[in-house]
Write an enzyme that holds these catalytic residues in place. Structure first.
Site, short mmCIF file in Angstrom:
data_model
loop_
_atom_site.label_atom_id
_atom_site.label_comp_id
_atom_site.label_asym_id
_atom_site.label_seq_id
_atom_site.Cartn_x
_atom_site.Cartn_y
_atom_site.Cartn_z
N LYS A 14 0.82 -1.22 0.00
CA LYS A 14 0.00 0.00 0.00
C LYS A 14 0.86 1.27 0.00
CE LYS A 14 -2.30 -1.08 3.82
NZ LYS A 14 -1.68 -2.37 4.16
N ARG A 88 -9.63 0.68 8.92
CA ARG A 88 -9.25 -0.69 9.24
C ARG A 88 -10.32 -1.41 10.06
NH1 ARG A 88 -3.28 0.40 8.94
NH2 ARG A 88 -2.13 -1.50 9.37
N ARG A 127 11.34 -6.38 4.65
CA ARG A 127 11.19 -4.94 4.90
C ARG A 127 11.81 -4.54 6.23
NH1 ARG A 127 5.25 -2.24 4.85
NH2 ARG A 127 5.20 -2.83 7.03
N ARG A 133 11.31 -1.23 11.67
CA ARG A 133 10.08 -1.30 12.45
C ARG A 133 10.06 -2.58 13.28
NH1 ARG A 133 5.05 0.14 8.61
NH2 ARG A 133 4.02 -1.13 10.17
N ARG A 145 -0.54 -9.35 13.26
CA ARG A 145 -1.03 -8.30 12.35
C ARG A 145 -1.90 -8.92 11.25
NH1 ARG A 145 4.31 -5.59 10.59
NH2 ARG A 145 3.04 -4.07 9.46
P1 AMP Z 1 0.83 0.49 9.11
O1 AMP Z 1 1.94 1.45 8.93
O2 AMP Z 1 -0.36 0.81 8.26
O3 AMP Z 1 1.28 -0.93 8.97
O4 AMP Z 1 0.32 0.65 10.62
C1 AMP Z 1 1.18 0.37 11.71
C2 AMP Z 1 0.37 0.26 12.99
O5 AMP Z 1 -0.27 1.52 13.26
C3 AMP Z 1 -0.77 -0.76 12.96
O6 AMP Z 1 -0.35 -2.07 13.24
C4 AMP Z 1 -1.68 -0.21 14.05
O7 AMP Z 1 -1.16 -0.47 15.33
C5 AMP Z 1 -1.56 1.32 13.83
N1 AMP Z 1 -2.58 1.77 12.85
C6 AMP Z 1 -2.36 2.33 11.63
N2 AMP Z 1 -3.52 2.63 11.02
C7 AMP Z 1 -4.51 2.24 11.87
C8 AMP Z 1 -5.92 2.24 11.80
N3 AMP Z 1 -6.58 2.71 10.74
N4 AMP Z 1 -6.61 1.75 12.88
C9 AMP Z 1 -5.97 1.30 13.96
N5 AMP Z 1 -4.64 1.22 14.08
C10 AMP Z 1 -3.90 1.69 13.05
#
Ligand code: AMP
Length: 189
Positions: A14, A88, A127, A133, A145
């Site tokens: 994404k 989400r 990654r 991360r 996740r």
């Molecule tokens: P990402 O960078 O999209 O993989 O997001 C990393 C982490 O941020 C996720 O595992 C969640 O803990 C938090 N996070 C990001 N976007 C959301 C969302 N829309 N709702 C809830 N938690 C989020």
């Protein structure tokens, strides 16, 4: 306004694809994950978000929705937005619909990147080397996740399907090929 929800499990591409769409269509790219990671690390909000993210759990809806709305409000003249990693949960999708309706606009389309689970896991492990991360480095957190995605996030696709706004895009292949599939989907909107 072109409001594209770029959807898919962790590791689906994404972030990478959002950058390309942003460039081609002149859209604002909003990734809630990036917004959480960019918060002042000493702030209570950053610490709270990190306590969920580091374990691979979702940050509570109430906090995430507020963060998203304040981020969108920073770009009042945007000709469109790519939502990456939001919504989400179904509650987040409902909140986004209401928020956009109040602005006289709506989600144009959800483009959902489809990638098999084994490939997601190997992409995330690879990654971790560059992202630094915590949530990419540990197989148990990656598993959490993916399960969180399957249980809480995947139903959001149904929410947009009911509105006839869902397009599934094959997320396997070269980055270029996947970008071209997304371009074709957007060009045919
Ligand atoms: P990402 O960078 O999209 O993989 O997001 C990393 C982490 O941020 C996720 O595992 C969640 O803990 C938090 N996070 C990001 N976007 C959301 C969302 N829309 N709702 C809830 N938690 C989020």
């Amino acid at each position: 306004m072109l409001n594209i929800v770029l959807f898919g499990p962790p590791g689906a591409g994404k972030g990478t694809q959002s950058e390309r769409l942003q460039e081609k269509y002149g859209l604002v790219h909003i990734s809630t994950g990036d917004v959480f990671r960019a918060l002042d690390p000493d702030s209570d909000l950053a610490k709270l978000a990190k306590s969920y993210a580091d374990k691979g759990n979702l940050v509570p809806d109430e906090i995430t929705i507020k963060i998203l709305e304040s981020e969108v409000s920073k770009f009042p003249n945007a000709k469109g937005v790519i939502y990456d990693g939001f919504p989400r949960t179904t509650a987040q999708a409902e909140a986004l619909d209401a928020f956009l309706a109040a602005k006289g606009t709506s989600v144009t389309s959800m483009l959902s990147l489809v990638v098999p689970e084994d490939e997601l896991k190997s992409r995330l492990i690879a990654r971790a080397e560059v992202s630094g991360r915590k949530d990419d480095a540990d197989p148990a957190i990656i598993q959490n996740r993916i399960e969180t995605y399957n249980n809480s996030t995947a139903p959001v696709a149904g929410f947009y399907q009911e509105q006839d706004k869902l397009s599934e895009i094959d997320g396997v292949g070269s980055i270029e090929d996947i970008t071209n599939r997304l371009f074709s989907a957007i060009d045919s909107l």
